[in-house]
Design a protein around this motif. Structure first.
Motif, PDB file in Angstrom:
ATOM      1  N   TRP A  31     -74.417 -65.168  19.455  1.00  0.00           N
ATOM      2  CA  TRP A  31     -74.862 -64.791  18.116  1.00  0.00           C
ATOM      3  C   TRP A  31     -73.827 -65.308  17.127  1.00  0.00           C
ATOM      4  O   TRP A  31     -72.623 -65.208  17.361  1.00  0.00           O
ATOM      5  CB  TRP A  31     -75.010 -63.274  18.000  1.00  0.00           C
ATOM      6  CG  TRP A  31     -76.164 -62.748  18.800  1.00  0.00           C
ATOM      7  CD1 TRP A  31     -76.117 -62.226  20.062  1.00  0.00           C
ATOM      8  CD2 TRP A  31     -77.530 -62.725  18.405  1.00  0.00           C
ATOM      9  NE1 TRP A  31     -77.374 -61.869  20.481  1.00  0.00           N
ATOM     10  CE2 TRP A  31     -78.269 -62.158  19.479  1.00  0.00           C
ATOM     11  CE3 TRP A  31     -78.209 -63.106  17.258  1.00  0.00           C
ATOM     12  CZ2 TRP A  31     -79.646 -61.988  19.423  1.00  0.00           C
ATOM     13  CZ3 TRP A  31     -79.587 -62.926  17.207  1.00  0.00           C
ATOM     14  CH2 TRP A  31     -80.288 -62.373  18.276  1.00  0.00           C
ATOM     15  N   HIS A  32     -74.293 -65.871  16.004  1.00  0.00           N
ATOM     16  CA  HIS A  32     -73.364 -66.439  15.032  1.00  0.00           C
ATOM     17  C   HIS A  32     -74.021 -66.582  13.666  1.00  0.00           C
ATOM     18  O   HIS A  32     -75.216 -66.351  13.501  1.00  0.00           O
ATOM     19  CB  HIS A  32     -72.869 -67.807  15.520  1.00  0.00           C
ATOM     20  CG  HIS A  32     -73.979 -68.826  15.667  1.00  0.00           C
ATOM     21  ND1 HIS A  32     -74.782 -68.891  16.787  1.00  0.00           N
ATOM     22  CD2 HIS A  32     -74.411 -69.809  14.840  1.00  0.00           C
ATOM     23  CE1 HIS A  32     -75.656 -69.872  16.637  1.00  0.00           C
ATOM     24  NE2 HIS A  32     -75.457 -70.441  15.457  1.00  0.00           N
ATOM     25  N   GLN A  33     -73.195 -66.969  12.696  1.00  0.00           N
ATOM     26  CA  GLN A  33     -73.632 -67.333  11.352  1.00  0.00           C
ATOM     27  C   GLN A  33     -72.937 -68.644  10.994  1.00  0.00           C
ATOM     28  O   GLN A  33     -71.988 -69.063  11.661  1.00  0.00           O
ATOM     29  CB  GLN A  33     -73.235 -66.273  10.319  1.00  0.00           C
ATOM     30  CG  GLN A  33     -73.958 -64.964  10.450  1.00  0.00           C
ATOM     31  CD  GLN A  33     -73.609 -64.001   9.319  1.00  0.00           C
ATOM     32  OE1 GLN A  33     -72.874 -64.332   8.378  1.00  0.00           O
ATOM     33  NE2 GLN A  33     -74.136 -62.793   9.405  1.00  0.00           N
ATOM     34  N   THR A  79     -77.423 -63.551  10.882  1.00  0.00           N
ATOM     35  CA  THR A  79     -76.997 -63.654  12.278  1.00  0.00           C
ATOM     36  C   THR A  79     -78.159 -64.190  13.113  1.00  0.00           C
ATOM     37  O   THR A  79     -79.299 -63.736  12.977  1.00  0.00           O
ATOM     38  CB  THR A  79     -76.533 -62.277  12.795  1.00  0.00           C
ATOM     39  OG1 THR A  79     -75.444 -61.839  11.975  1.00  0.00           O
ATOM     40  CG2 THR A  79     -76.071 -62.353  14.242  1.00  0.00           C
ATOM     41  N   GLU A 106     -70.635 -63.667  15.705  1.00  0.00           N
ATOM     42  CA  GLU A 106     -71.098 -62.385  15.186  1.00  0.00           C
ATOM     43  C   GLU A 106     -71.541 -61.498  16.346  1.00  0.00           C
ATOM     44  O   GLU A 106     -71.895 -61.991  17.414  1.00  0.00           O
ATOM     45  CB  GLU A 106     -72.299 -62.586  14.246  1.00  0.00           C
ATOM     46  CG  GLU A 106     -71.975 -63.303  12.956  1.00  0.00           C
ATOM     47  CD  GLU A 106     -71.177 -62.451  11.996  1.00  0.00           C
ATOM     48  OE1 GLU A 106     -71.401 -61.232  11.947  1.00  0.00           O
ATOM     49  OE2 GLU A 106     -70.327 -63.021  11.281  1.00  0.00           O
TER      50      GLU A 106
END
Length: 187
Positions: free
Chosen positions: A106-108, A147, A176
């Motif tokens: 999970w990331h941004q 996210t 995230e």
């Protein structure tokens, strides 16, 4: 925003081209024609051979023989208005390869990211938005402050050209926690 040559002085050439293309997009002619061969109502002056049609065709011309538009816009897939870094602007381009079934964390992205799917299929799950599938030949302006994570849902490796317009904090991707995990990172 209108980019001028004077405002681009001192910036790297690749960033100048990127900013100029994004800030001063080329508008393609609308070729909508009704079944009886007349221009569609949204383009009443675009009758073939008309002044409006000739002007629209001229505006769409580039110095290149063959051009295929893959993306044009100022909103990310999450509906965010794209904003460019103010400090330390730079460009970073990567080709990301994901094997079938591979899933990102999970990331941004805290910088604008244009992605072009070179090969394969990727499904991205966005917090509070859901899933979107991107396939070979599609270009997207990825979500920045939402996210998300991607998964190769195809049967072949997926290759993605990722072009980050970096600056400010200089981070292309920020890890995230998974949505609903109360801040605990879950892979």
């Amino acid at each position: 925003m209108n980019i001028t040559v004077k405002s681009l002085l001192g910036l790297p050439a690749c960033l100048c081209l990127t900013l100029a293309l994004v800030a001063n997009p080329v508008v393609a002619a609308d070729k909508s024609i009704t079944p009886d061969g007349k221009p569609a109502p949204s383009q009443p002056l675009a009758k073939p051979g008309s002044k409006a049609a000739i002007e629209a065709e001229s505006a769409a011309k580039t110095p290149y023989e063959k051009v295929q538009e893959v993306f044009s816009g100022d909103l990310t897939v999450a509906g965010e208005k794209v904003t460019f870094p103010q400090d330390n602007p730079s460009v970073k381009a990567l080709i990301v390869t994901m094997e079938p079934g591979e899933v990102t964390g999970w990331h941004q992205h805290h910088a604008p990211l244009f992605a072009y799917i070179l090969e394969g299929e990727v499904t991205v799950t966005y917090e509070e938005i859901g899933k979107k599938v991107y396939r070979e030949g599609e270009g997207i302006l990825e979500a920045m402050n939402v996210t998300h994570r991607g998964e190769n849902t195809g049967s072949v490796p997926a290759k993605i050209l990722a072009v980050f317009l970096l600056g400010d904090d200089g981070k292309a991707t920020v890890d995230e926690a998974a949505p609903g995990s109360n801040g605990v990172k879950v892979e």
